[in-house]
Design a protein around this motif. Structure first.
Motif, PDB file in Angstrom:
ATOM      1  N   ASP A   1      39.252  39.757  44.224  1.00  0.00           N
ATOM      2  CA  ASP A   1      40.514  39.692  43.497  1.00  0.00           C
ATOM      3  C   ASP A   1      40.486  40.611  42.281  1.00  0.00           C
ATOM      4  O   ASP A   1      39.420  40.971  41.785  1.00  0.00           O
ATOM      5  CB  ASP A   1      40.792  38.254  43.050  1.00  0.00           C
ATOM      6  CG  ASP A   1      40.938  37.296  44.222  1.00  0.00           C
ATOM      7  OD1 ASP A   1      40.472  36.148  44.115  1.00  0.00           O
ATOM      8  OD2 ASP A   1      41.526  37.697  45.246  1.00  0.00           O
ATOM      9  N   ASN A   2      41.678  40.969  41.825  1.00  0.00           N
ATOM     10  CA  ASN A   2      41.809  41.803  40.631  1.00  0.00           C
ATOM     11  C   ASN A   2      40.915  43.050  40.711  1.00  0.00           C
ATOM     12  O   ASN A   2      40.139  43.343  39.805  1.00  0.00           O
ATOM     13  CB  ASN A   2      41.490  40.990  39.376  1.00  0.00           C
ATOM     14  CG  ASN A   2      41.899  41.699  38.106  1.00  0.00           C
ATOM     15  OD1 ASN A   2      42.765  42.572  38.115  1.00  0.00           O
ATOM     16  ND2 ASN A   2      41.265  41.338  37.013  1.00  0.00           N
ATOM     17  N   LEU A   3      41.058  43.753  41.814  1.00  0.00           N
ATOM     18  CA  LEU A   3      40.218  44.922  42.042  1.00  0.00           C
ATOM     19  C   LEU A   3      40.557  46.039  41.060  1.00  0.00           C
ATOM     20  O   LEU A   3      41.713  46.185  40.633  1.00  0.00           O
ATOM     21  CB  LEU A   3      40.390  45.406  43.472  1.00  0.00           C
ATOM     22  CG  LEU A   3      39.710  44.523  44.531  1.00  0.00           C
ATOM     23  CD1 LEU A   3      40.318  44.758  45.907  1.00  0.00           C
ATOM     24  CD2 LEU A   3      38.212  44.797  44.540  1.00  0.00           C
ATOM     25  N   ASN A   4      39.551  46.814  40.725  1.00  0.00           N
ATOM     26  CA  ASN A   4      39.764  48.000  39.888  1.00  0.00           C
ATOM     27  C   ASN A   4      39.048  49.187  40.517  1.00  0.00           C
ATOM     28  O   ASN A   4      38.309  49.052  41.492  1.00  0.00           O
ATOM     29  CB  ASN A   4      39.294  47.731  38.456  1.00  0.00           C
ATOM     30  CG  ASN A   4      37.822  47.383  38.377  1.00  0.00           C
ATOM     31  OD1 ASN A   4      36.972  48.182  38.757  1.00  0.00           O
ATOM     32  ND2 ASN A   4      37.512  46.193  37.882  1.00  0.00           N
TER      33      ASN A   4
ATOM     34  N   VAL B   1      31.063  41.589  39.050  1.00  0.00           N
ATOM     35  CA  VAL B   1      32.084  40.992  39.922  1.00  0.00           C
ATOM     36  C   VAL B   1      32.309  39.509  39.633  1.00  0.00           C
ATOM     37  O   VAL B   1      33.214  38.898  40.211  1.00  0.00           O
ATOM     38  CB  VAL B   1      31.720  41.181  41.411  1.00  0.00           C
ATOM     39  CG1 VAL B   1      31.475  42.643  41.716  1.00  0.00           C
ATOM     40  CG2 VAL B   1      30.511  40.335  41.802  1.00  0.00           C
ATOM     41  N   LYS B   2      31.522  38.934  38.753  1.00  0.00           N
ATOM     42  CA  LYS B   2      31.613  37.504  38.465  1.00  0.00           C
ATOM     43  C   LYS B   2      33.002  37.146  37.967  1.00  0.00           C
ATOM     44  O   LYS B   2      33.561  37.825  37.103  1.00  0.00           O
ATOM     45  CB  LYS B   2      30.560  37.126  37.437  1.00  0.00           C
ATOM     46  CG  LYS B   2      30.280  35.644  37.332  1.00  0.00           C
ATOM     47  CD  LYS B   2      29.133  35.393  36.371  1.00  0.00           C
ATOM     48  CE  LYS B   2      27.847  35.991  36.860  1.00  0.00           C
ATOM     49  NZ  LYS B   2      26.703  35.695  35.951  1.00  0.00           N
ATOM     50  N   GLY B   3      33.574  36.098  38.549  1.00  0.00           N
ATOM     51  CA  GLY B   3      34.917  35.665  38.178  1.00  0.00           C
ATOM     52  C   GLY B   3      36.020  36.344  38.954  1.00  0.00           C
ATOM     53  O   GLY B   3      37.172  35.910  38.897  1.00  0.00           O
ATOM     54  N   ARG B   4      35.689  37.405  39.681  1.00  0.00           N
ATOM     55  CA  ARG B   4      36.700  38.111  40.487  1.00  0.00           C
ATOM     56  C   ARG B   4      36.415  38.024  41.979  1.00  0.00           C
ATOM     57  O   ARG B   4      37.344  38.044  42.792  1.00  0.00           O
ATOM     58  CB  ARG B   4      36.758  39.589  40.077  1.00  0.00           C
ATOM     59  CG  ARG B   4      37.119  39.829  38.639  1.00  0.00           C
ATOM     60  CD  ARG B   4      37.338  41.312  38.349  1.00  0.00           C
ATOM     61  NE  ARG B   4      36.126  42.097  38.598  1.00  0.00           N
ATOM     62  CZ  ARG B   4      36.055  43.109  39.474  1.00  0.00           C
ATOM     63  NH1 ARG B   4      37.130  43.468  40.146  1.00  0.00           N
ATOM     64  NH2 ARG B   4      34.934  43.786  39.633  1.00  0.00           N
ATOM     65  N   PHE B   5      35.145  37.967  42.339  1.00  0.00           N
ATOM     66  CA  PHE B   5      34.749  37.934  43.754  1.00  0.00           C
ATOM     67  C   PHE B   5      34.225  36.552  44.100  1.00  0.00           C
ATOM     68  O   PHE B   5      33.578  35.893  43.277  1.00  0.00           O
ATOM     69  CB  PHE B   5      33.658  38.960  44.046  1.00  0.00           C
ATOM     70  CG  PHE B   5      34.098  40.405  43.982  1.00  0.00           C
ATOM     71  CD1 PHE B   5      35.324  40.771  43.459  1.00  0.00           C
ATOM     72  CD2 PHE B   5      33.267  41.409  44.454  1.00  0.00           C
ATOM     73  CE1 PHE B   5      35.720  42.098  43.402  1.00  0.00           C
ATOM     74  CE2 PHE B   5      33.631  42.738  44.410  1.00  0.00           C
ATOM     75  CZ  PHE B   5      34.866  43.091  43.878  1.00  0.00           C
ATOM     76  N   THR B   6      34.466  36.121  45.339  1.00  0.00           N
ATOM     77  CA  THR B   6      33.978  34.829  45.818  1.00  0.00           C
ATOM     78  C   THR B   6      33.369  35.005  47.201  1.00  0.00           C
ATOM     79  O   THR B   6      34.033  35.512  48.112  1.00  0.00           O
ATOM     80  CB  THR B   6      35.118  33.801  45.886  1.00  0.00           C
ATOM     81  OG1 THR B   6      35.744  33.683  44.612  1.00  0.00           O
ATOM     82  CG2 THR B   6      34.568  32.436  46.292  1.00  0.00           C
TER      83      THR B   6
ATOM     84  N   PRO C   1      44.996  49.002  42.471  1.00  0.00           N
ATOM     85  CA  PRO C   1      44.347  48.249  41.385  1.00  0.00           C
ATOM     86  C   PRO C   1      45.100  46.954  41.089  1.00  0.00           C
ATOM     87  O   PRO C   1      46.336  46.916  41.122  1.00  0.00           O
ATOM     88  CB  PRO C   1      44.429  49.212  40.199  1.00  0.00           C
ATOM     89  CG  PRO C   1      44.485  50.569  40.819  1.00  0.00           C
ATOM     90  CD  PRO C   1      45.268  50.395  42.082  1.00  0.00           C
ATOM     91  N   GLY C   2      44.329  45.900  40.833  1.00  0.00           N
ATOM     92  CA  GLY C   2      44.916  44.594  40.552  1.00  0.00           C
ATOM     93  C   GLY C   2      45.172  43.739  41.774  1.00  0.00           C
ATOM     94  O   GLY C   2      45.441  42.538  41.636  1.00  0.00           O
ATOM     95  N   ARG C   3      45.093  44.338  42.944  1.00  0.00           N
ATOM     96  CA  ARG C   3      45.342  43.586  44.180  1.00  0.00           C
ATOM     97  C   ARG C   3      44.046  42.992  44.719  1.00  0.00           C
ATOM     98  O   ARG C   3      42.974  43.130  44.120  1.00  0.00           O
ATOM     99  CB  ARG C   3      45.974  44.496  45.231  1.00  0.00           C
ATOM    100  CG  ARG C   3      47.255  45.177  44.773  1.00  0.00           C
ATOM    101  CD  ARG C   3      48.356  44.167  44.464  1.00  0.00           C
ATOM    102  NE  ARG C   3      48.847  43.479  45.631  1.00  0.00           N
ATOM    103  CZ  ARG C   3      49.883  43.883  46.366  1.00  0.00           C
ATOM    104  NH1 ARG C   3      50.510  44.999  46.056  1.00  0.00           N
ATOM    105  NH2 ARG C   3      50.273  43.166  47.414  1.00  0.00           N
ATOM    106  N   SER C   4      44.174  42.308  45.861  1.00  0.00           N
ATOM    107  CA  SER C   4      43.038  41.596  46.460  1.00  0.00           C
ATOM    108  C   SER C   4      42.723  42.147  47.839  1.00  0.00           C
ATOM    109  O   SER C   4      43.589  42.746  48.495  1.00  0.00           O
ATOM    110  CB  SER C   4      43.360  40.103  46.575  1.00  0.00           C
ATOM    111  OG  SER C   4      43.572  39.526  45.305  1.00  0.00           O
ATOM    112  N   LEU C   5      41.504  41.891  48.263  1.00  0.00           N
ATOM    113  CA  LEU C   5      41.060  42.270  49.599  1.00  0.00           C
ATOM    114  C   LEU C   5      39.972  41.289  50.015  1.00  0.00           C
ATOM    115  O   LEU C   5      39.209  40.801  49.174  1.00  0.00           O
ATOM    116  CB  LEU C   5      40.509  43.695  49.594  1.00  0.00           C
ATOM    117  CG  LEU C   5      40.417  44.461  50.920  1.00  0.00           C
ATOM    118  CD1 LEU C   5      41.823  44.672  51.499  1.00  0.00           C
ATOM    119  CD2 LEU C   5      39.731  45.795  50.705  1.00  0.00           C
ATOM    120  N   ARG C   6      39.920  40.993  51.301  1.00  0.00           N
ATOM    121  CA  ARG C   6      38.914  40.060  51.803  1.00  0.00           C
ATOM    122  C   ARG C   6      38.067  40.747  52.862  1.00  0.00           C
ATOM    123  O   ARG C   6      38.603  41.237  53.855  1.00  0.00           O
ATOM    124  CB  ARG C   6      39.577  38.815  52.388  1.00  0.00           C
ATOM    125  CG  ARG C   6      38.625  37.769  52.938  1.00  0.00           C
ATOM    126  CD  ARG C   6      39.421  36.551  53.403  1.00  0.00           C
ATOM    127  NE  ARG C   6      38.602  35.557  54.067  1.00  0.00           N
ATOM    128  CZ  ARG C   6      38.340  35.567  55.367  1.00  0.00           C
ATOM    129  NH1 ARG C   6      38.841  36.500  56.143  1.00  0.00           N
ATOM    130  NH2 ARG C   6      37.581  34.604  55.890  1.00  0.00           N
TER     131      ARG C   6
END
Length: 118
Positions: A82-85, A62-67, A13-18
């Motif tokens: 980003d900022n995954l939960n 996911v708005k503001g966290r995913f691109t 949690p809190g980390r990123s993945l692409r």
């Protein structure tokens, strides 16, 4: 058009993945690509969209966290998360909307599992 999704895995949690979705075949027929996700036992929901003029749209969750981005035209569409939960744990699918032979159709890649856990 064939789609290949990749990049899933286990993340804290809190980390990123692409995630990446690589398209092949008649990619010139694509006019929009989307990312969906499906939580076990629930329906598949669309979460991000990008059009051929690079207009994007996101689900509120996911708005503001995913691109979502296109890279090298329609060759690859990525989803930076980003900022995954834990609520983001799901199987993620990419799909392409294509216009081919006068018909509008949808093409799907296989899913890639994202697990958010400590």
């Amino acid at each position: 058009v064939q789609l290949q999704a990749s990049g899933g895995g286990l993340v804290q949690p809190g980390r990123s993945l692409r995630l990446s979705c690589t398209a092949s075949g008649n990619i010139e027929t694509i006019y929009q690509m989307n990312w969906h996700r499906q939580i076990p036992g629930q329906q598949r929901d669309i979460i991000a969209t990008i059009t051929d003029n690079d207009s994007t749209h996101y689900a509120d969750s996911v708005k503001g966290r995913f691109t979502i981005r296109r890279e090298n035209g329609w060759n690859t569409v990525s989803l930076q998360m980003d900022n995954l939960n834990r609520d983001d744990t799901a199987v993620y699918y990419c799909n392409a909307n294509v216009h081919e032979g006068g018909y509008y159709m949808s093409r799907w890649g296989q899913g890639t599992l994202v697990t958010v856990s400590s």
